[in-house]
Scaffold this motif. Structure first.
Motif, PDB file in Angstrom:
ATOM      1  N   GLU A  88       0.821  -1.209   0.000  1.00 13.99           N
ATOM      2  CA  GLU A  88       0.000   0.000   0.000  1.00 13.99           C
ATOM      3  C   GLU A  88       0.855   1.259   0.000  1.00 13.99           C
ATOM      4  N   THR A  89       1.622   1.484   1.049  1.00 11.53           N
ATOM      5  CA  THR A  89       2.381   2.728   1.152  1.00 11.53           C
ATOM      6  C   THR A  89       3.591   2.514   2.042  1.00 11.53           C
ATOM      7  N   ILE A  90       4.538   3.435   1.943  1.00 11.29           N
ATOM      8  CA  ILE A  90       5.643   3.475   2.888  1.00 11.29           C
ATOM      9  C   ILE A  90       5.210   4.337   4.065  1.00 11.29           C
ATOM     10  N   ASP A  91       5.329   3.800   5.267  1.00 10.10           N
ATOM     11  CA  ASP A  91       4.882   4.501   6.464  1.00 10.10           C
ATOM     12  C   ASP A  91       6.057   4.905   7.342  1.00 10.10           C
ATOM     13  N   ALA A  92       5.894   6.012   8.035  1.00 10.23           N
ATOM     14  CA  ALA A  92       6.758   6.309   9.169  1.00 10.23           C
ATOM     15  C   ALA A  92       6.329   5.408  10.324  1.00 10.23           C
ATOM     16  N   VAL A  93       7.305   4.908  11.074  1.00 11.44           N
ATOM     17  CA  VAL A  93       7.024   4.006  12.193  1.00 11.44           C
ATOM     18  C   VAL A  93       7.407   4.708  13.486  1.00 11.44           C
ATOM     19  N   LEU A  94       6.441   4.807  14.395  1.00 11.42           N
ATOM     20  CA  LEU A  94       6.654   5.467  15.680  1.00 11.42           C
ATOM     21  C   LEU A  94       6.371   4.477  16.806  1.00 11.42           C
ATOM     22  N   VAL A  95       7.000   4.710  17.945  1.00 15.32           N
ATOM     23  CA  VAL A  95       6.763   3.862  19.113  1.00 15.32           C
ATOM     24  C   VAL A  95       6.634   4.739  20.354  1.00 15.32           C
ATOM     25  N   GLY A  96       5.712   4.356  21.226  1.00 15.77           N
ATOM     26  CA  GLY A  96       5.499   5.070  22.475  1.00 15.77           C
ATOM     27  C   GLY A  96       5.561   4.114  23.651  1.00 15.77           C
ATOM     28  N   PRO A  97       6.276   4.451  24.713  1.00 18.17           N
ATOM     29  CA  PRO A  97       6.316   3.580  25.892  1.00 18.17           C
ATOM     30  C   PRO A  97       4.981   3.605  26.618  1.00 18.17           C
ATOM     31  N   PRO A  98       4.674   2.538  27.364  1.00 19.01           N
ATOM     32  CA  PRO A  98       3.407   2.525  28.105  1.00 19.01           C
ATOM     33  C   PRO A  98       3.404   3.566  29.212  1.00 19.01           C
ATOM     34  N   ALA A 195       2.943  14.471  19.603  1.00 17.23           N
ATOM     35  CA  ALA A 195       2.522  15.240  20.770  1.00 17.23           C
ATOM     36  C   ALA A 195       2.103  14.329  21.915  1.00 17.23           C
ATOM     37  N   ALA A 196       1.681  13.099  21.590  1.00 15.58           N
ATOM     38  CA  ALA A 196       1.265  12.142  22.616  1.00 15.58           C
ATOM     39  C   ALA A 196       2.432  11.315  23.139  1.00 15.58           C
ATOM     40  N   GLY A 197       3.660  11.648  22.718  1.00 14.09           N
ATOM     41  CA  GLY A 197       4.835  11.001  23.294  1.00 14.09           C
ATOM     42  C   GLY A 197       5.429   9.871  22.482  1.00 14.09           C
ATOM     43  N   TYR A 198       4.981   9.690  21.264  1.00 17.06           N
ATOM     44  CA  TYR A 198       5.576   8.678  20.390  1.00 17.06           C
ATOM     45  C   TYR A 198       6.758   9.296  19.648  1.00 17.06           C
ATOM     46  N   ARG A 199       7.774   8.488  19.375  1.00 17.95           N
ATOM     47  CA  ARG A 199       8.922   8.986  18.615  1.00 17.95           C
ATOM     48  C   ARG A 199       9.119   8.116  17.371  1.00 17.95           C
ATOM     49  N   GLN A 200       9.520   8.755  16.294  1.00 16.08           N
ATOM     50  CA  GLN A 200       9.750   7.999  15.067  1.00 16.08           C
ATOM     51  C   GLN A 200      11.061   7.242  15.176  1.00 16.08           C
TER      52      GLN A 200
END
Length: 211
Positions: A88-98, A195-200
């Motif tokens: 489908e597409t190339i996505d940016a991948v972000l992760v946020g700690p619990p 803004a919710a604390g996820y980083r790429q």
């Protein structure tokens, strides 16, 4: 670096990345559903059950910057043709700690018949959904069993910070690192997750089996 895709993802969630050496690592697919490319800074991971020699030979034949070769359209087109898959597409991948405690946003878990939920069930396992007025939050097990999140906000309630609030609420519900895939052109969604604390941590393209 770990020997499986899940090892690599878990390390990235903790801030540990492959060396920025311009190389590509090939690891087996975590399941038949998911093959693809995960690009970090200066290092790519191709997850496929194809012969690794084919991956390296195909990349070597490209006349392009080695640091970006795995995301080059020519390589991706060859990868799709080789595997008979679609993308489908190339996505940016972000992760946020619990986050500890319950979410501040009022949510109700539901089995609502929503297009976002139906879409998630074609790509993830153990899908769960929560709703609030004008919005839905979905989580499920995606690539290599990582916990993935998506949100959708109706047009009439946008521009009020609801997307950010949903993304933050998901971190309270997760209990483990939470992954988000965002199309690079979707700047509104990218801003909400950041803004919710996820980083790429990288970029990703998934190859899906046809049908």
């Amino acid at each position: 670096m770990g020997q499986t895709l899940r090892d690599i993802l878990d390390a990235a969630a903790r801030g540990g990345f492959p060396p920025a050496d311009g190389r590509t690592t090939v690891v087996p697919q975590p399941c038949d559903r998911d093959a693809g490319v995960l690009a970090f800074t200066g290092h790519s991971v191709v997850f496929t059950d194809e012969d690794p020699r084919w991956v390296y030979d195909t990349l070597a034949a490209l006349d392009c910057d080695a640091l970006a070769a795995t995301m080059n359209p020519l390589f991706l087109a060859a990868f799709l043709e080789r595997t008979g898959r679609t993308a489908e597409t190339i996505d940016a991948v972000l992760v946020g700690p619990p986050l500890p405690g319950g979410p501040r946003l009022g949510l109700r878990e539901t089995d609502v018949a929503h297009p976002r939920v139906a879409y998630a069930r074609t790509r993830r396992d153990e899908v769960r959904a929560w709703v609030t007025e004008g919005a839905v939050l979905v989580m499920g097990r995606g690539v290599a069993g990582r916990l993935e999140v998506s949100v959708e906000v109706e047009e009439g309630v946008r521009h009020r910070g609801l997307g950010r609030a949903l993304a933050e609420a998901a971190r309270h519900l997760a209990g483990e690192p939470l992954w988000a895939q965002v199309a690079p052109g979707n700047a509104r969604s990218a801003r909400a997750f950041q803004a919710a604390g996820y980083r790429q941590v990288g970029a990703e393209v998934l190859l899906r089996a046809r049908g």
